[in-house]
Design a protein around this motif. Structure first.
Motif, PDB file in Angstrom:
ATOM      1  N   GLU A 143     -41.041  58.859 -11.366  1.00 16.57           N
ATOM      2  CA  GLU A 143     -41.877  59.380 -10.284  1.00 16.57           C
ATOM      3  C   GLU A 143     -43.143  58.565 -10.066  1.00 16.57           C
ATOM      4  O   GLU A 143     -43.940  58.877  -9.174  1.00 16.57           O
ATOM      5  CB  GLU A 143     -42.224  60.834 -10.563  1.00 16.57           C
ATOM      6  N   ARG A 144     -43.328  57.528 -10.850  1.00 16.59           N
ATOM      7  CA  ARG A 144     -44.533  56.704 -10.724  1.00 16.59           C
ATOM      8  C   ARG A 144     -44.335  55.606  -9.691  1.00 16.59           C
ATOM      9  O   ARG A 144     -43.246  55.087  -9.506  1.00 16.59           O
ATOM     10  CB  ARG A 144     -44.877  56.082 -12.065  1.00 16.59           C
ATOM     11  N   PRO A 159     -35.628  59.275  -8.304  1.00 16.57           N
ATOM     12  CA  PRO A 159     -34.563  58.286  -8.281  1.00 16.57           C
ATOM     13  C   PRO A 159     -33.196  58.950  -8.322  1.00 16.57           C
ATOM     14  O   PRO A 159     -33.053  60.082  -8.772  1.00 16.57           O
ATOM     15  CB  PRO A 159     -34.811  57.479  -9.568  1.00 16.57           C
ATOM     16  N   PRO A 160     -32.163  58.238  -7.848  1.00 21.49           N
ATOM     17  CA  PRO A 160     -30.806  58.732  -8.002  1.00 21.49           C
ATOM     18  C   PRO A 160     -30.423  58.716  -9.478  1.00 21.49           C
ATOM     19  O   PRO A 160     -31.224  58.275 -10.312  1.00 21.49           O
ATOM     20  CB  PRO A 160     -29.974  57.738  -7.188  1.00 21.49           C
ATOM     21  N   LYS A 219     -48.873  47.211 -12.195  1.00 24.82           N
ATOM     22  CA  LYS A 219     -48.724  45.960 -11.464  1.00 24.82           C
ATOM     23  C   LYS A 219     -47.428  45.865 -10.669  1.00 24.82           C
ATOM     24  O   LYS A 219     -47.425  45.399  -9.549  1.00 24.82           O
ATOM     25  CB  LYS A 219     -48.802  44.794 -12.456  1.00 24.82           C
ATOM     26  N   LEU A 220     -46.326  46.285 -11.269  1.00 23.51           N
ATOM     27  CA  LEU A 220     -45.018  46.126 -10.640  1.00 23.51           C
ATOM     28  C   LEU A 220     -44.613  47.381  -9.881  1.00 23.51           C
ATOM     29  O   LEU A 220     -44.688  48.483 -10.442  1.00 23.51           O
ATOM     30  CB  LEU A 220     -43.942  45.856 -11.712  1.00 23.51           C
ATOM     31  N   PRO A 221     -44.144  47.257  -8.647  1.00 18.69           N
ATOM     32  CA  PRO A 221     -43.581  48.426  -7.978  1.00 18.69           C
ATOM     33  C   PRO A 221     -42.446  48.991  -8.826  1.00 18.69           C
ATOM     34  O   PRO A 221     -41.668  48.239  -9.418  1.00 18.69           O
ATOM     35  CB  PRO A 221     -43.058  47.870  -6.650  1.00 18.69           C
ATOM     36  N   ASN A 222     -42.376  50.304  -8.912  1.00 21.61           N
ATOM     37  CA  ASN A 222     -41.386  50.944  -9.773  1.00 21.61           C
ATOM     38  C   ASN A 222     -39.983  50.788  -9.189  1.00 21.61           C
ATOM     39  O   ASN A 222     -39.664  51.368  -8.155  1.00 21.61           O
ATOM     40  CB  ASN A 222     -41.719  52.424  -9.947  1.00 21.61           C
ATOM     41  N   LEU A 224     -44.259  57.994 -21.460  1.00 19.87           N
ATOM     42  CA  LEU A 224     -43.190  57.516 -20.588  1.00 19.87           C
ATOM     43  C   LEU A 224     -42.461  58.679 -19.914  1.00 19.87           C
ATOM     44  O   LEU A 224     -41.397  58.507 -19.352  1.00 19.87           O
ATOM     45  CB  LEU A 224     -42.223  56.633 -21.377  1.00 19.87           C
ATOM     46  N   GLN A 225     -43.075  59.853 -19.962  1.00 21.76           N
ATOM     47  CA  GLN A 225     -42.516  61.023 -19.294  1.00 21.76           C
ATOM     48  C   GLN A 225     -42.570  60.809 -17.783  1.00 21.76           C
ATOM     49  O   GLN A 225     -43.547  60.281 -17.263  1.00 21.76           O
ATOM     50  CB  GLN A 225     -43.307  62.269 -19.678  1.00 21.76           C
TER      51      GLN A 225
END
Length: 120
Positions: free
Chosen positions: A69-70, A21-22, A76-79, A64-65
């Protein structure tokens, strides 16, 4: 100014191509330092392992590391920043009956927590 804007867009596009991610504050409109404070205040480390959070060695929930990148949040939810914030605020609405309790996290804290998590 135009050169700066083009460089920023190129950096964001390059990060997206790599799956990273940015900058967290840019995508969440949150503050990672306030997110660290909110994570500690809400006791997230009791259940989760979170890098950089003192005492956050919980094993009840997933680590939650490298959450940025997941592909999915809660399986269930797109990251995305919006979905992560929704999950943080309302986990029982998103996946009823899951192990994560609703912790009454407000919108501002959810933004900041998401900024922290994407920042690590």
């Amino acid at each position: 100014m135009r050169t700066l804007a083009i460089a920023l867009l190129a950096a964001v596009a390059l990060a997206a191509c790599r799956g990273k991610p940015p900058p967290s504050d840019a995508i969440t409109d949150g503050n990672p330092q306030r997110g660290l404070d909110a994570i500690q205040r809400h006791g997230c480390g009791a259940c989760h392992r979170i890098d950089g959070v003192p005492g956050a060695y919980g094993t009840v929930g997933p680590t939650l590391q490298q959450i940025g990148e997941r592909a999915y949040i809660a399986g269930k939810l797109p990251n995305s920043p919006e979905n992560l914030q929704q999950w943080i605020r309302f986990p029982q609405r998103v996946v009823p009956g899951n192990a994560m309790p609703d912790l009454d996290v407000n919108e501002s804290d959810a933004r900041d927590i998401a900024a922290y998590l994407y920042h690590q």
